[in-house]
Design a protein around this motif. Structure first.
Motif, short mmCIF file in Angstrom:
data_model
loop_
_atom_site.label_atom_id
_atom_site.label_comp_id
_atom_site.label_asym_id
_atom_site.label_seq_id
_atom_site.Cartn_x
_atom_site.Cartn_y
_atom_site.Cartn_z
N SER A 76 13.02 -16.31 -12.37
CA SER A 76 14.19 -15.47 -12.63
C SER A 76 14.27 -14.29 -11.66
N VAL A 77 13.17 -13.61 -11.44
CA VAL A 77 13.16 -12.49 -10.50
C VAL A 77 13.32 -13.00 -9.07
N GLY A 78 12.62 -14.12 -8.74
CA GLY A 78 12.71 -14.68 -7.40
C GLY A 78 14.11 -15.12 -7.04
N GLN A 79 14.79 -15.81 -7.97
CA GLN A 79 16.15 -16.26 -7.69
C GLN A 79 17.11 -15.07 -7.60
N SER A 80 16.88 -14.02 -8.40
CA SER A 80 17.72 -12.82 -8.32
C SER A 80 17.56 -12.13 -6.97
N ILE A 81 16.32 -12.07 -6.47
CA ILE A 81 16.08 -11.48 -5.15
C ILE A 81 16.76 -12.32 -4.07
N GLY A 82 16.63 -13.67 -4.18
CA GLY A 82 17.27 -14.55 -3.20
C GLY A 82 18.78 -14.42 -3.19
N ALA A 83 19.36 -14.15 -4.38
CA ALA A 83 20.81 -13.98 -4.49
C ALA A 83 21.25 -12.55 -4.22
N ASP A 88 19.87 -7.62 -11.70
CA ASP A 88 19.31 -8.74 -12.46
C ASP A 88 17.80 -8.83 -12.27
N ALA A 89 17.34 -8.62 -11.04
CA ALA A 89 15.89 -8.68 -10.78
C ALA A 89 15.14 -7.67 -11.63
N ARG A 90 15.66 -6.44 -11.71
CA ARG A 90 15.00 -5.41 -12.52
C ARG A 90 15.07 -5.75 -14.02
N ASN A 91 16.21 -6.22 -14.47
CA ASN A 91 16.35 -6.56 -15.88
C ASN A 91 15.45 -7.71 -16.29
N PHE A 92 15.35 -8.72 -15.42
CA PHE A 92 14.47 -9.84 -15.72
C PHE A 92 13.01 -9.39 -15.76
N ALA A 93 12.63 -8.49 -14.87
CA ALA A 93 11.26 -7.98 -14.86
C ALA A 93 10.95 -7.27 -16.17
N SER A 94 11.84 -6.38 -16.62
CA SER A 94 11.64 -5.63 -17.85
C SER A 94 11.60 -6.55 -19.07
N HIS A 95 12.49 -7.51 -19.11
CA HIS A 95 12.54 -8.43 -20.26
C HIS A 95 11.29 -9.30 -20.34
N ASN A 96 10.79 -9.74 -19.20
CA ASN A 96 9.58 -10.55 -19.22
C ASN A 96 8.40 -9.78 -19.79
N LEU A 97 8.24 -8.52 -19.42
CA LEU A 97 7.16 -7.70 -19.94
C LEU A 97 7.30 -7.45 -21.43
N THR A 98 8.51 -7.18 -21.88
CA THR A 98 8.75 -6.92 -23.30
C THR A 98 8.45 -8.16 -24.14
N PHE A 223 11.57 -0.07 -12.37
CA PHE A 223 12.18 -0.67 -13.56
C PHE A 223 11.35 -0.28 -14.79
N PRO A 224 11.99 -0.14 -15.96
CA PRO A 224 11.23 0.18 -17.18
C PRO A 224 10.41 -1.03 -17.62
N PHE A 225 9.24 -0.79 -18.16
CA PHE A 225 8.38 -1.90 -18.58
C PHE A 225 8.88 -2.56 -19.86
N PHE A 226 9.37 -1.75 -20.79
CA PHE A 226 9.77 -2.30 -22.08
C PHE A 226 11.19 -1.84 -22.41
N VAL A 227 12.03 -2.79 -22.81
CA VAL A 227 13.45 -2.51 -23.07
C VAL A 227 13.89 -3.23 -24.34
N LYS A 228 15.06 -2.84 -24.84
CA LYS A 228 15.68 -3.58 -25.93
C LYS A 228 16.22 -4.89 -25.37
N TYR A 233 19.49 -12.30 -20.67
CA TYR A 233 18.22 -12.33 -19.94
C TYR A 233 17.13 -13.05 -20.75
N THR A 234 17.11 -12.81 -22.05
CA THR A 234 16.11 -13.46 -22.90
C THR A 234 16.29 -14.97 -22.90
N LYS A 235 17.53 -15.41 -23.02
CA LYS A 235 17.80 -16.85 -23.04
C LYS A 235 17.39 -17.51 -21.73
N ARG A 236 17.70 -16.87 -20.61
CA ARG A 236 17.36 -17.44 -19.30
C ARG A 236 15.86 -17.53 -19.10
N ILE A 237 15.13 -16.50 -19.53
CA ILE A 237 13.67 -16.51 -19.41
C ILE A 237 13.07 -17.64 -20.22
#
Length: 442
Positions: A76-83, A88-98, A223-228, A233-237
């Motif tokens: 998810s982060v890799g494809q966001s960087i490529g695009a 999206d890259a930051r949001n995917f990073a935060s969601h994965n950690l949460t 990016f924040p480590f933990f988010v609501k 993003y959750t569905k894609r992960i």
């Protein structure tokens, strides 16, 4: 985006090696945690190795579940960087950690509370089972560290910064190697000492990741480590990571049944052989996994950027490299299995049994390399379901195959042949499946 590498331009082989070598190093380091524990506990005898080996399958299951967020981050982060989509890259990073934190706390609590019935599944002698329960309850409280480290690693891999997890994990391993002999033999804590050494080392790794991202590097511009959690993003992960986590978790569950079969036909020596032999086999597995993860990160960026010729070239290069290493591992395990096994458990009965396992398993090394390489190619294109189907199908066949082969008079060797034959089939089918899909997706 700050701190990321563009993998859509430049020499392919050099980029793959630059990504793969630190990833392999990180994988070897993670494997070395268990090997270090086993090597020192092996000085206490094969029964002690069997006690932590029983828990080793559960920690393998834990690592498998954590792949939801490792692969989820990488793709998810890799494809966001490529695009070129920084938000999206930051949001995917935060969601994965949460998500990693939530799942790890729930999973660790389950294993802590139900440690006795879970270890009872192996039908071990009471003293060995008691040590296993104690070990499991200690390491289960460290599972949040394992999950968060896995997600942090995936985020860095996606950004092309695979050296960072390598250095951080290396520091954790060094600490573990210092603490193991001190706690196990010096303080006389035995198997519990190995658990506490691992706990402290894993906690240290996460602490260094946090320091790295907060104080030293503004990866993805911060990016924040933990988010609501948000639905998109959750569905894609979960779409990306869940099939991978499921197939690896299911693999670990199958190994639970294989361990029980090994214990039934070979006693605690059989269980010890399976668990310690699996750790040695991880030498080959982690090498191919390093190239596979590098291929996945490389493909994710280039596939999103529609650089499909680079995807094909990277696939061919990776396949050549893993083939060479697969042949090397086959020769090592088939002809020097006894010597390799004795490095972990120097007891004669143990390394003689281990040499039989490694010889039979060695015949499948090339096919295992092929399967894992194809996984990386599938994952990078966002198709994580086909590898899951292949793995679940043929790993499930291991149990009836093992029972059937032992019933034919092969004894404990029937279990080892079931593992080897199923690995061969997985490699062949994964290769054929992608060749069928190749014209449509590339």
């Amino acid at each position: 985006m700050q701190g990321t590498k563009n993998l859509t331009k430049g020499p392919i082989t050099r980029q793959l090696f630059a990504l793969a070598l630190p990833i392999m190093g990180t994988s070897f380091i993670q494997m070395a945690y268990s090997l270090t524990d086993m090597a020192w506990v092996g000085r206490l005898g094969s029964e002690a190795v069997a006690s932590i080996g029983a828990v080793g399958i559960l920690t393998w299951m834990t690592t498998s579940i954590s792949l939801l967020n490792k692969v989820g981050s990488e793709v998810s982060v890799g494809q966001s960087i490529g695009a070129q989509n920084a938000d999206d890259a930051r949001n995917f990073a935060s969601h994965n950690l949460t998500i990693a934190l939530i799942i790890s706390v729930c999973w660790g609590l389950i294993l802590f509370l139900f440690a006795n019935p879970i270890i009872g599944f192996y039908k071990l002698d009471a003293p060995i089972a008691a040590r296993s329960v104690e070990y499991l309850r200690i390491v289960s409280t460290a599972f949040p560290f394992i999950f968060l480290a896995s997600a942090f690693t995936g985020i860095h891999n996606a950004a092309g910064r695979s050296k960072v997890p390598f250095y951080i994990s290396g520091a954790g391993l060094l600490l573990n190697m210092i603490l193991d002999p001190l706690f196990i033999l010096g303080f006389g804590w035995g198997t519990a000492g190995a658990a506490w050494a691992t706990w402290i080392s894993e906690a240290t790794v996460v602490a260094v990741f946090v320091f790295q991202l907060k104080k030293r590097s503004r990866l993805l511009d911060g990016f924040p480590f933990f988010v609501k959690l948000k639905g998109f993003y959750t569905k894609r992960i979960f779409q990306l990571g869940l099939p991978v986590a499921m197939l690896n978790t299911f693999f670990a569950i199958i190994n639970l049944f294989m361990a029980r079969t090994a214990s039934t036909y070979g006693g605690y020596i059989g269980l010890m052989t399976l668990t310690a032999g699996g750790q040695i086999e991880a030498i080959a597995w982690n090498t191919s996994q390093g190239f596979s993860t590098a291929l996945s990160a490389f493909v994710a960026q280039n596939y999103a950027a529609k650089c499909k010729k680079r995807v094909i070239s990277a696939y061919h290069t990776t396949l050549k490299m893993t083939t060479v290493f697969g042949i090397f591992c086959t020769l090592l395990f088939v002809f020097y299995g006894s010597e390799v096994f004795s490095l972990i458990v120097p007891e004669q009965a143990a390394y003689e049994a281990g040499s039989v396992f490694l010889r039979i398993d060695g015949y499948s090394m090339l096919f295992m390399m092929l399967e894992i390489t194809m996984q990386g190619l599938f994952y990078g294109t966002g198709r994580t379901v086909p590898p899951a189907i292949i793995s679940i199908t043929f790993n499930t066949l291991r149990v009836p195959m093992a029972i059937g082969l032992t019933a034919l008079g092969l004894g404990i060797a029937g279990v080892w042949w079931a593992i080897s034959i199923s690995s061969m089939l997985k490699g062949v089918i994964a290769f054929i499946w992608f060749r069928i899909l190749q014209k449509r997706i590339l």
